[in-house]
Design a protein around this motif. Structure first.
Motif, short mmCIF file in Angstrom:
data_model
loop_
_atom_site.label_atom_id
_atom_site.label_comp_id
_atom_site.label_asym_id
_atom_site.label_seq_id
_atom_site.Cartn_x
_atom_site.Cartn_y
_atom_site.Cartn_z
N UNK A 2 0.85 -1.19 0.00
CA UNK A 2 0.00 0.00 0.00
C UNK A 2 0.89 1.23 0.00
N UNK A 3 0.37 2.30 -0.56
CA UNK A 3 1.06 3.59 -0.52
C UNK A 3 0.08 4.63 0.00
N UNK A 4 0.51 5.38 1.00
CA UNK A 4 -0.33 6.40 1.64
C UNK A 4 0.39 7.74 1.60
N UNK A 18 -3.22 4.27 -2.22
CA UNK A 18 -3.12 3.54 -3.48
C UNK A 18 -2.75 2.11 -3.14
N UNK A 19 -3.47 1.17 -3.69
CA UNK A 19 -3.18 -0.24 -3.44
C UNK A 19 -4.20 -1.12 -4.13
N UNK A 20 -4.15 -2.38 -3.80
CA UNK A 20 -5.06 -3.37 -4.37
C UNK A 20 -5.97 -3.91 -3.28
N UNK A 21 -7.16 -4.38 -3.65
CA UNK A 21 -8.08 -4.99 -2.69
C UNK A 21 -7.49 -6.26 -2.08
N UNK A 22 -6.79 -7.02 -2.88
CA UNK A 22 -6.11 -8.23 -2.43
C UNK A 22 -4.61 -7.92 -2.35
N UNK A 23 -3.91 -8.46 -1.34
CA UNK A 23 -2.48 -8.17 -1.20
C UNK A 23 -1.70 -8.43 -2.48
N UNK A 24 -1.02 -7.40 -2.95
CA UNK A 24 -0.24 -7.48 -4.18
C UNK A 24 0.76 -6.34 -4.16
N UNK A 25 1.95 -6.57 -4.62
CA UNK A 25 2.99 -5.55 -4.65
C UNK A 25 2.65 -4.43 -5.63
N UNK A 26 2.95 -3.21 -5.25
CA UNK A 26 2.79 -2.07 -6.17
C UNK A 26 4.00 -1.94 -7.09
N UNK A 27 5.05 -2.62 -6.75
CA UNK A 27 6.26 -2.56 -7.55
C UNK A 27 7.48 -2.34 -6.66
N UNK A 28 8.60 -2.64 -7.19
CA UNK A 28 9.86 -2.51 -6.45
C UNK A 28 10.12 -1.05 -6.07
N UNK A 29 10.36 -0.81 -4.81
CA UNK A 29 10.71 0.52 -4.29
C UNK A 29 9.60 1.55 -4.43
N UNK A 30 8.35 1.13 -4.60
CA UNK A 30 7.24 2.08 -4.69
C UNK A 30 6.94 2.61 -3.30
N UNK A 31 6.73 3.91 -3.19
CA UNK A 31 6.49 4.56 -1.90
C UNK A 31 5.29 5.50 -2.01
N UNK A 32 4.83 5.98 -0.87
CA UNK A 32 3.73 6.94 -0.87
C UNK A 32 4.06 8.21 -1.63
#
Length: 47
Positions: A2-4, A18-32
């Motif tokens: 998740x990113x807040x 920003x995120x997904x309803x089911x646990x899933x990576x947003x991508x490598x090194x993604x931050x709020x």
């Protein structure tokens, strides 16, 4: 996963998520600040 980003001005407080309803990576090194901040800026621009 998740990113807040939370921020405010003298009139309003907003939180962007920003995120997904089911646990899933947003991508490598993604931050709020990379994912959620641009949405927050667009929303807050008129205020």
């Amino acid at each position: 996963m998740d990113a807040w980003f939370a921020g405010f001005n003298s009139d309003i407080v907003t939180v962007t998520w920003m995120g997904y309803d089911q646990p899933k990576s947003l991508g490598n090194k993604e931050t709020g600040s990379r994912a959620a901040l641009p949405i927050w800026i667009d929303y807050m621009r008129p205020y």
